[in-house]
Motif scaffolding. Sequence first.
Motif, PDB file in Angstrom:
ATOM      1  N   GLY A   7     -47.124  -4.640 -28.130  1.00 24.18           N
ATOM      2  CA  GLY A   7     -47.059  -3.237 -28.519  1.00 24.18           C
ATOM      3  C   GLY A   7     -47.025  -3.051 -30.016  1.00 24.18           C
ATOM      4  N   VAL A   8     -47.792  -2.094 -30.516  1.00 24.43           N
ATOM      5  CA  VAL A   8     -47.701  -1.759 -31.930  1.00 24.43           C
ATOM      6  C   VAL A   8     -46.330  -1.164 -32.202  1.00 24.43           C
ATOM      7  CG1 VAL A   8     -50.177  -1.386 -32.301  1.00 24.43           C
ATOM      8  CG2 VAL A   8     -48.757   0.505 -31.493  1.00 24.43           C
ATOM      9  N   LEU A   9     -45.937  -1.189 -33.481  1.00 23.38           N
ATOM     10  CA  LEU A   9     -44.602  -0.702 -33.832  1.00 23.38           C
ATOM     11  C   LEU A   9     -44.547   0.812 -34.027  1.00 23.38           C
ATOM     12  CD1 LEU A   9     -43.472  -3.639 -36.105  1.00 23.38           C
ATOM     13  CD2 LEU A   9     -42.606  -3.030 -33.844  1.00 23.38           C
ATOM     14  N   ARG A  10     -45.667   1.467 -33.947  1.00 24.75           N
ATOM     15  CA  ARG A  10     -45.652   2.932 -33.899  1.00 24.75           C
ATOM     16  C   ARG A  10     -45.519   3.349 -32.427  1.00 24.75           C
ATOM     17  NH1 ARG A  10     -46.551   4.968 -38.867  1.00 24.75           N
ATOM     18  NH2 ARG A  10     -47.425   3.504 -40.376  1.00 24.75           N
ATOM     19  N   SER A  11     -44.452   2.831 -31.837  1.00 21.48           N
ATOM     20  CA  SER A  11     -44.155   3.066 -30.425  1.00 21.48           C
ATOM     21  C   SER A  11     -42.713   2.624 -30.189  1.00 21.48           C
ATOM     22  CB  SER A  11     -45.101   2.239 -29.535  1.00 21.48           C
ATOM     23  OG  SER A  11     -44.709   0.871 -29.525  1.00 21.48           O
ATOM     24  N   ARG A  12     -42.292   2.636 -28.940  1.00 24.06           N
ATOM     25  CA  ARG A  12     -40.939   2.180 -28.617  1.00 24.06           C
ATOM     26  C   ARG A  12     -40.799   0.665 -28.714  1.00 24.06           C
ATOM     27  NH1 ARG A  12     -42.152   6.499 -25.249  1.00 24.06           N
ATOM     28  NH2 ARG A  12     -40.691   8.255 -25.343  1.00 24.06           N
ATOM     29  N   ALA A  13     -41.860  -0.024 -29.065  1.00 21.97           N
ATOM     30  CA  ALA A  13     -41.758  -1.473 -29.300  1.00 21.97           C
ATOM     31  C   ALA A  13     -40.846  -1.785 -30.481  1.00 21.97           C
ATOM     32  CB  ALA A  13     -43.145  -2.071 -29.540  1.00 21.97           C
ATOM     33  N   THR A  14     -40.542  -0.772 -31.301  1.00 20.58           N
ATOM     34  CA  THR A  14     -39.589  -1.005 -32.386  1.00 20.58           C
ATOM     35  C   THR A  14     -38.266  -1.530 -31.855  1.00 20.58           C
ATOM     36  OG1 THR A  14     -38.880   1.318 -32.275  1.00 20.58           O
ATOM     37  CG2 THR A  14     -40.561   0.750 -33.925  1.00 20.58           C
ATOM     38  N   ARG A  15     -37.870  -1.091 -30.684  1.00 18.99           N
ATOM     39  CA  ARG A  15     -36.551  -1.452 -30.146  1.00 18.99           C
ATOM     40  C   ARG A  15     -36.446  -2.956 -29.854  1.00 18.99           C
ATOM     41  NH1 ARG A  15     -36.532   3.852 -26.115  1.00 18.99           N
ATOM     42  NH2 ARG A  15     -36.737   5.370 -27.800  1.00 18.99           N
ATOM     43  N   PRO A  16     -37.323  -3.528 -29.023  1.00 23.05           N
ATOM     44  CA  PRO A  16     -37.202  -4.968 -28.787  1.00 23.05           C
ATOM     45  C   PRO A  16     -37.513  -5.820 -30.009  1.00 23.05           C
ATOM     46  CG  PRO A  16     -39.128  -4.096 -27.646  1.00 23.05           C
ATOM     47  CD  PRO A  16     -38.337  -2.929 -28.128  1.00 23.05           C
TER      48      PRO A  16
END
Length: 208
Positions: A7-16
Amino acid sequence: MPLKIYGVLRSRATRPVWAAMEMGIAFEHVPVMQAYRLKDPAAADAPFNTASPGFRAINPNGLIPTLDDDGFILHESLAITLYLARKYGSPLGPQDAKEEGLTAMWSLWGRGIEDDCLAILQKREPEAAAERLRAPFAVLDAALKAGGGHLVGKRFTIADINLAEVIRYAQPDRSLFEAAPHVQAWITACQSRPAFQAMMKRREAEPM
């Protein structure tokens, strides 16, 4: 096989990604862009995206993020962060059943206010969204005051990561934070952490 976070980090992938960086877990970050951001996600030159057959084979929901831990596939950002904290035995994770319950409670509580926080970020009737958030912010402010600036165990935990990444969406509305000084101090402390700043640096380097 190394742990992979899709997942790109302009998404909820920032959390993990933030959680893994906090815990010092070695992982491979596989950028997967949301198909809706692309003119033609099926084009031959389109970047790897949520409609790509290769990604749909991993996550048939076509959503990010997704975790692959040596063949164990897990979707949903909150589930992924909770799994990482539990598996790696970090101080970020719950230390007993009560902390596990509180971590789940605050993570799900954050999901309950996420749509209004996003409405502020995306400028979708932000004034109405902010008005709805005033009562939850007061609840959070009182909890942080009682918890010494944290949500669980009077220390920085995965619950702080999960909720801080929801509250971040509401930061354009300064009045919410002015009325909740403990929330303001908490989000500032969370975002001052080196792992958060390193994650955001990666995020800002991604294509818009």
